[in-house]
Design an enzyme around this catalytic site. Structure first.
Site, PDB file in Angstrom:
ATOM      1  CG  HIS A  72      74.011  -0.728  -5.547  1.00  0.00           C
ATOM      2  ND1 HIS A  72      73.558  -1.700  -6.529  1.00  0.00           N
ATOM      3  CD2 HIS A  72      74.960  -1.204  -5.018  1.00  0.00           C
ATOM      4  CE1 HIS A  72      74.324  -2.530  -6.484  1.00  0.00           C
ATOM      5  NE2 HIS A  72      74.725  -1.930  -6.440  1.00  0.00           N
ATOM      6  CG  HIS A  91      80.443  -3.541 -10.468  1.00  0.00           C
ATOM      7  ND1 HIS A  91      79.715  -2.088 -10.028  1.00  0.00           N
ATOM      8  CD2 HIS A  91      80.725  -3.711  -9.484  1.00  0.00           C
ATOM      9  CE1 HIS A  91      79.468  -1.960  -9.293  1.00  0.00           C
ATOM     10  NE2 HIS A  91      79.648  -3.341  -8.659  1.00  0.00           N
TER      11      HIS A  91
END
Length: 702
Positions: free
Chosen positions: A373, A599
């Site tokens: 990630h 985000h």
């Protein structure tokens, strides 16, 4: 002799023409067929409880992916297992645009009763949205300095010069296409649109945003019975043809100032980067919200490739989801597409063979439900090196329509006399050693090579602490090197002491399974670490969570589609309803970003007057055990599933004081304080529930 501005205009006109010709030669556009419909956010990486997905349901994913989950929680669920999901389904029970990079729950896709079976239209993206996005893309100049030829906009984003009606007719005639009559408002007759263009081969699955694709190929599914679509396309086309000079004047008219003359109008990006010191914290511009273009602490991708920052000779991109075409379009605009590039990824769209200078390596995870990630860039210049740690996937929508955060390091010079030691040129924050440790933890030859490159540079000027997560069971001296324990150690040693009565602020785009109450992990582990406390105790601090409510998403710049990066699920929330009391709305009026869904992931702790911070942490890690780790074996071991990367800013290394002042000229938070608690009756945004009320575009969900 032409002025700099005239030269820039001529170059841009030439640039536009070259791009227009290139676009006509393209018959295939690399797209994320399903995920781009949802704004292409990272797939799924939760640390949630897992149960089996109904085998009769098909979940749209481009390729096989491991959906992230917490194994310990999964073992409590009968029949739980790793889900492998096939690509390219015919119909999905879960809306295509809900799958995201953040830690979403498989268990929340579990029950047919939780996922509404509403008959789907031909496309989840309506004509209204497509035209709106086309207009947004055309209105926003990707370059911050139109007069600087080094900062020309990304080619795919430069609109063509406006044409007169006569020129339009001549062009159609010259190309052999059937002439299409013009309305009084200048729009083409919708009835004849199919005759002059080939039908797009992607059909209803086409979600291209750029205006050239929409002009070149016919999209029957975008037509309205009442002809409203033709009118909107006309309006979008008129916006696309708007002169660049006019758009620039509009963008510059409201430019805000920072430290006196700090403004977009007067300062190109390299100067704004220098003026942002010592924080070096930026957010991105949103195409659809013009006010964000005026923020001097905002950027676009080409800014990071500006040659005035250094002549790039080699680079590496670490990310979860990569659209290779999007990435290389930006590299081409920066004239570095032929320079060696290493891409370490979790999911990718595109063919690396199309780019000879690119080496692509998929990161394999040692544990189920973990993900790669991390979002990081490393640029090696001819005489220096720079690190960028951020929160955006390398896909268009992450950069164009969601709020993202970026920390940009100083340019680190070469060490003198050819030194290349790990301890040579180290910063007080030990950033160099921690970064090298992180890269070598991959056990990948290409990154090991980069760790040797990094050793050649002087990181003395770095004022940030590197906070990474690497999968594994970390014990002994390694326990404090990763995840929330690394943050705990740094804050305890360098952040000063604050009372536990001051809450932690955790702002994220996804939430995992956190336990039966706050003390189970949220405040008991993560919260305690973010106070710098030496261990777990009963006086754990409160953690205030900023996560958009359903109303926030409904009223966002993308309407319900703004929730595509927010994969929290109702099933998870039902097991931790206590969290609602901790939740706060996404508000960013001060930075004009309330309508731009986040985000970005940030963590901080403010003083009682909310005028200063004890620390500021920007990271790829959401509120998740997989990302931050969970303590085991009586707190002697930290177990982490995913790769994450972040930076911790502490006042000791920034201002040599006990606090970081919050203001436009100091640290500027991406959200407003004081926080806005959820109003009575408000609920978090859930990606898996039906929304029958219309959003700002008049659409329902899914």
């Amino acid at each position: 002799m032409d002025s700099d501005e005239d030269l820039a205009r001529k170059l841009q006109a030439q640039f536009d023409e070259e791009e227009r010709i290139a676009r006509k030669q393209e018959n295939e556009d690399a797209i994320f067929a399903q995920n781009l419909a949802s704004q292409s956010h990272d797939m799924s990486e939760s640390d949630e409880d897992v149960v089996e997905v109904n085998r009769n349901e098909e979940v749209p994913v481009r390729e096989l992916v491991d959906l992230d989950s917490d194994v310990e929680d999964a073992e409590k669920e009968e029949g739980s297992s790793l889900q492998m999901i096939e690509s390219s389904p015919k119909k999905a029970a879960v809306p295509e645009h809900t799958l995201s990079d953040d830690e979403t729950d498989i268990e929340d896709l579990e029950s047919p009763t939780e996922v509404p079976n509403k008959p789907d239209s031909d496309s989840t993206v309506t004509e209204k949205q497509t035209d709106s996005l086309t207009k947004k893309r055309s209105e926003h100049s990707v370059s911050d300095d139109d007069t600087d030829m080094e900062e020309l906009v990304v080619r795919a984003e430069v609109p063509e010069p406006p044409k007169t009606e006569t020129e339009n007719e001549k062009e159609l005639s010259a190309s052999g296409s059937q002439s299409t009559p013009l309305r009084k408002d200048g729009s083409m007759e919708q009835a004849n649109s199919s005759k002059k263009r080939p039908v797009c081969k992607f059909g209803a699955d086409c979600y291209r945003k750029n205006p050239w694709h929409l002009e070149e190929f016919y999209h029957p599914h975008l037509e309205d019975k009442d002809g409203a679509g033709a009118k909107r396309k006309s309006e979008s086309s008129n916006s696309i043809s708007e002169p660049a000079e006019k758009r620039r004047r509009e963008s510059d008219s409201g430019s805000s100032a920072r430290k006196g003359s700090f403004s977009n109008k007067n300062m190109p990006f390299p100067a704004r980067l220098a003026a942002s010191s010592p924080f070096n914290f930026f957010v991105n511009k949103s195409y659809s919200v013009k006010e964000t273009h005026e923020d001097p602490l905002s950027l676009v991708f080409p800014d990071l490739l500006n040659p005035k920052l250094g002549e790039i000779v080699e680079s590496v991109q670490l990310n979860f989801m990569v659209d290779l075409e999007f990435l290389m379009t930006n590299y081409k605009a920066g004239k570095i597409e032929s320079k060696p590039l290493l891409v370490m990824y979790g999911q990718m769209e595109g063919n690396p063979k199309d780019y000879p200078a690119v080496t692509c390596t998929k990161v394999n995870l040692p544990f189920q439900y973990g993900t790669h990630h991390t979002k990081m860039m490393i640029f090696e210049y001819t005489d220096s090196l720079r690190v960028v740690i951020h929160t955006a996937n390398l896909v268009p929508s992450d950069w164009y329509e969601k709020t993202q955060g970026y920390w940009i390091s100083p340019a680190f010079p070469l060490l003198e006399e050819g030194k290349a030691g790990l301890l040579d040129g180290e910063s007080p924050t030990r950033f160099k050693r921690d970064l090298v440790d992180y890269l070598t933890s991959y056990k990948a030859p290409d990154l090991t090579r980069w760790s040797h490159i990094i050793k050649k540079y002087d990181f003395t000027s770095c004022n940030a602490v590197f906070v990474g997560s690497s999968p594994g069971y970390h014990a002994g001296e390694h326990k404090d090197k990763w995840g929330h324990m690394k943050a705990r150690r740094a804050i305890r040693q360098h952040g000063g002491s604050w009372t536990s009565s001051v809450p932690i602020i955790a702002q994220c785009s996804s939430i995992g399974s956190l336990g039966k109450d706050a003390k189970s992990w949220l405040s008991g582990e993560l919260g305690m670490s973010l106070t710098g406390a030496p261990g777990v105790c009963a006086s754990a601090p409160k953690v205030n969570v900023i996560y958009p409510s359903e109303d926030d998403v409904c009223n966002s710049s993308e309407g319900w589609m703004g929730g595509s990066c927010l994969p929290y699920n109702s099933g998870t929330h039902a097991k931790q309803t206590w969290l609602t009391e901790c939740m706060h709305c996404w508000r960013s009026d001060r930075r004009k970003r309330t309508r731009v869904m986040p985000h970005i992931k940030t963590y901080t702790r403010l003083n009682k007057s909310q005028s200063a911070a004890q620390f500021f942490l920007l990271t790829s890690a959401n509120i998740s055990k997989a990302a931050w780790g969970t303590l085991q074996k009586q707190n002697t071991q930290l177990f982490i599933r995913s790769y994450e990367a972040g930076i911790l800013l502490l006042p000791k290394f920034l201002t040599d004081t006990s606090e970081i002042p919050l203001s436009a000229k100091d640290l500027s938070l991406p959200y407003d304080v004081p926080l806005t608690p959820y109003p009575s009756g408000a609920i978090p945004w859930f990606m898996n529930t039906n929304k029958t009320r219309p959003d700002v575009f008049g659409r329902t969900y899914p």
